[in-house]
Design an enzyme around this catalytic site. Structure first.
Site, PDB file in Angstrom:
ATOM      1  N   ASP A   1      64.517 -82.335  17.897  1.00 45.51           N
ATOM      2  CA  ASP A   1      63.573 -83.166  17.123  1.00 45.51           C
ATOM      3  C   ASP A   1      63.488 -84.659  17.472  1.00 45.51           C
ATOM      4  O   ASP A   1      63.338 -85.476  16.571  1.00 45.51           O
ATOM      5  CB  ASP A   1      63.885 -83.068  15.623  1.00 45.51           C
ATOM      6  CG  ASP A   1      63.901 -81.650  15.090  1.00 45.51           C
ATOM      7  OD1 ASP A   1      63.385 -80.756  15.765  1.00 45.51           O
ATOM      8  OD2 ASP A   1      64.429 -81.456  13.983  1.00 45.51           O
TER       9      ASP A   1
ATOM     10  N   LYS B   1      59.249 -75.912  14.799  1.00 48.75           N
ATOM     11  CA  LYS B   1      59.971 -75.335  13.674  1.00 48.75           C
ATOM     12  C   LYS B   1      59.554 -76.019  12.380  1.00 48.75           C
ATOM     13  O   LYS B   1      59.018 -77.128  12.401  1.00 48.75           O
ATOM     14  CB  LYS B   1      61.489 -75.436  13.883  1.00 48.75           C
ATOM     15  CG  LYS B   1      62.045 -76.851  13.907  1.00 48.75           C
ATOM     16  CD  LYS B   1      63.546 -76.829  14.164  1.00 48.75           C
ATOM     17  CE  LYS B   1      64.180 -78.189  14.151  1.00 48.75           C
ATOM     18  NZ  LYS B   1      64.271 -78.844  12.851  1.00 48.75           N
TER      19      LYS B   1
ATOM     20  N   CYS C   1      68.954 -82.318  10.576  1.00 55.31           N
ATOM     21  CA  CYS C   1      68.533 -81.208  11.432  1.00 55.31           C
ATOM     22  C   CYS C   1      69.598 -80.794  12.442  1.00 55.31           C
ATOM     23  O   CYS C   1      69.814 -79.605  12.677  1.00 55.31           O
ATOM     24  CB  CYS C   1      67.229 -81.558  12.151  1.00 55.31           C
ATOM     25  SG  CYS C   1      65.830 -81.726  11.008  1.00 55.31           S
TER      26      CYS C   1
END
Length: 179
Positions: A13, A75, A108
Site C-alpha cells: 500500500d 484490496k 495494513c
C-alpha cells in the site's frame, strides 16, 4: 537464513498522498527502491498490494517504475491475506519466507503480517522500508509484529544475507545498488 529460492517480497500500500505523509517518507521510498531492485537481482517474486486504489490513488511513481513487469493486487481489507487474489498469488509462489514492507506499519502491514504468520509463513520485517505517519506508530507496529513471531531486518542486512557469498554477478550488481 534467507534464501532467494524460498523468498517472496510483499509490498503493502505505498500509494497516493498517504505515502508522502509517512514519517521520513523520502528515506523510506529510497529504501523501498533499493529493496525492490535487490529482489529483482535475485529473481525474487514480488507481490504488490494497493488499498482501495480508486480512492487512495496509485502506488508512488518512483516505485511503479521499479515494479515494472509486476501488477498491483487491489484490496479492500487492511490485511492483504483477506484478499483471495493475494492469497492465491502468495501460495502459487511456493515460497514460505516473506520479506514484508510498506505502509502503514501499525495497520495494513501489521494485519497482513499477523495473518501470514497465522498461516505458516516466516515473515521478515524490512524495518527501514516501512512507514507510519508517526515514528511512534511505526515502532509500536514493529514491536507488535515481533512479539507475534516476525523477524526484524533491514534492506542491507537482508540483501547481503540473500547474497551469502562475496563473489559473482549478483554480488557485483548488489554492490552497485547499495553504493
Amino acid at each position: 537464513m534467507l534464501k532467494p529460492s524460498e523468498t517472496v517480497l510483499v509490498v503493502v500500500d505505498v500509494q497516493g498522498k498517504l505515502a508522502r505523509l509517512m514519517y521520513n517518507s523520502e528515506a523510506m521510498h529510497q529504501q523501498l527502491i533499493t529493496l525492490i531492485s535487490g529482489a529483482r537481482i535475485f529473481d525474487i517474486p514480488i507481490l504488490w498490494l494497493e488499498q482501495l486504489p480508486d480512492k487512495l490513488g496509485p502506488t508512488s511513481e518512483e516505485l511503479r517504475l521499479v515494479l515494472e513487469g509486476f501488477s498491483p493486487i487491489p484490496k479492500e481489507h487492511f490485511s492483504g491475506w483477506a484478499c483471495d487474489e493475494f492469497q492465491q498469488a502468495l501460495n502459487n509462489t511456493g515460497r514460505k519466507q516473506v520479506l514484508l514492507c510498506g505502509i502503514e506499519t501499525h495497520i495494513c502491514v501489521y494485519q497482513s503480517c499477523r495473518d501470514m504468520l497465522d498461516n505458516g509463513f516466516d515473515v521478515h520485517l524490512v524495518a527501514d522500508a516501512m512507514g507510519s505517519r508517526t515514528a511512534e506508530n511505526k515502532a509500536l507496529g514493529l514491536q507488535m509484529m515481533g512479539e507475534a513471531g516476525a523477524k526484524l531486518t533491514n534492506v542491507e542486512s537482508l540483501l547481503f544475507e540473500l547474497q551469502h557469498h562475496a563473489v559473482g554477478d549478483s554480488f557485483r550488481a548488489l554492490l552497485k545498488l547499495i553504493k
